[in-house]
Design an enzyme around this catalytic site. Structure first.
Site: not given
Ligand SMILES: [Zn+2]
Length: 322
Positions: A96, A280, A257, A253
């Site tokens: 973030h 991720h 990311d 969101h």
């Protein structure tokens, strides 16, 4: 300040300078996974310094304390992106903060931190954005460079997919499909260099399911998780009193990311990212695959996007500058 520099550069078609923070920015808060309070100071840095974490709680030289934020220093991608050095020092939950630095175009910063995890704050990049915007940026006397994507690189894993493609600006598309009535299928498009990016994307919070919380805690993760720093879903209910910031906050969101994870290229990207149920691990995999193929990218001077919308904006600015 940033907006003024952008307008001047765009109107005059000048090369962009590298940027750093105008003054140090101190931020303190709880770590999502360890639950501990972490103190962090973002310090201005010289041109070509890049983004480096310094663990001020560790004893030893720079090779022990310093961790360069790069795709090839990623040591873990479970629940968050974690970078580490050869001496074993790590910093986690960096995505973030990295998204905020990327979205605000901060190229060079030294991040002093007294723990192994960036504070989670409200679960979005909002605090980082607000604090950095409040004190502003300084232009450095060196041109901003970028990585221009020349050919498509795609990674797939079952229904998950992440792709980096050639394109103007840095556009991003993300799609999620959760077997949950609150989330369901959501898709979004955004451009990192769009002036609305910070407001549209960087304020979207992370999310989790109440049913997963116990398992996470048992695994030593999510100790600091609360309704203060995540959207918490229980079946078809959102437990946060104030509800959502955007109807499709979840996919926003996930895009946030991705921006954070892809900023580990070390230089701003010029091209397009497409993520389907990516996270991720996939984001890091596609970035590593791109960087490993030296025919898939080139380093160029950073230029503003040449999309029609930007061209119109540039013309308007040129007229109003007279
Ligand atoms: Zn996140």
């Amino acid at each position: 300040m940033l907006e003024t520099v952008r307008r001047q550069r765009r109107a005059a078609a000048l090369p962009y300078p590298q940027m750093t923070l105008a003054v140090p920015v101190a931020i303190e808060g709880a770590a999502l996974h360890s639950g501990k309070t972490v103190r962090m100071t973002l310090r201005p840095a010289d041109a070509d310094h890049g983004i480096v974490f310094r663990r001020i709680d560790l004893e030893g030289g720079r090779d022990v304390t310093d961790i360069r934020v790069r795709h090839d220093r990623v040591v873990e991608t479970t629940m968050s992106t974690v970078v580490g050095n050869a001496a074993g020092a790590r910093v986690g939950t960096i995505e973030h903060l990295m998204a905020a630095l990327s979205g605000l175009r901060v190229d060079n910063v030294l991040i002093e931190i007294d723990g192994d995890e960036v504070p989670v704050l409200d679960g979005s990049a909002e605090v980082f954005v607000d604090r950095i915007e409040a004190t502003g940026l300084t232009a450095l006397d060196a041109p901003r460079r970028a990585i221009r994507i020349l050919k498509p690189v795609v990674v797939e894993d079952g229904a998950k997919r992440a792709a980096l493609l050639p394109g103007d600006g840095f556009s991003l598309a993300f799609e999620i499909d959760f077997d949950n009535p609150v989330i369901g299928r959501q898709a979004i498009e955004a451009d990192l260099y769009d002036p609305c990016f910070a407001d549209d994307i960087l304020r979207a919070r992370t999310f989790g399911f109440l049913k997963d919380q116990e398992a996470l805690r048992a695994a030593g993760l999510g100790q600091g998780a609360s309704l203060e720093n995540a959207i918490v879903i229980d079946g078809e209910n959102i437990l946060n009193e104030d509800g959502l910031r955007y109807e499709d906050e979840f996919v926003r969101h996930k895009l946030l990311d991705a921006v954070g994870d892809l900023s580990l290229s070390g230089l701003p990207l010029l091209g397009r990212y497409e993520g389907v149920r990516s996270g991720h691990a996939m984001n890091n995999r596609v970035l590593c695959a791109l960087m490993a193929d030296e025919t898939a990218w080139e380093v160029v001077d950073f230029v503003e996007a040449s999309r029609p919308a930007y061209a119109a904006e540039r013309e308007m600015l040129a007229i109003s500058a007279d």
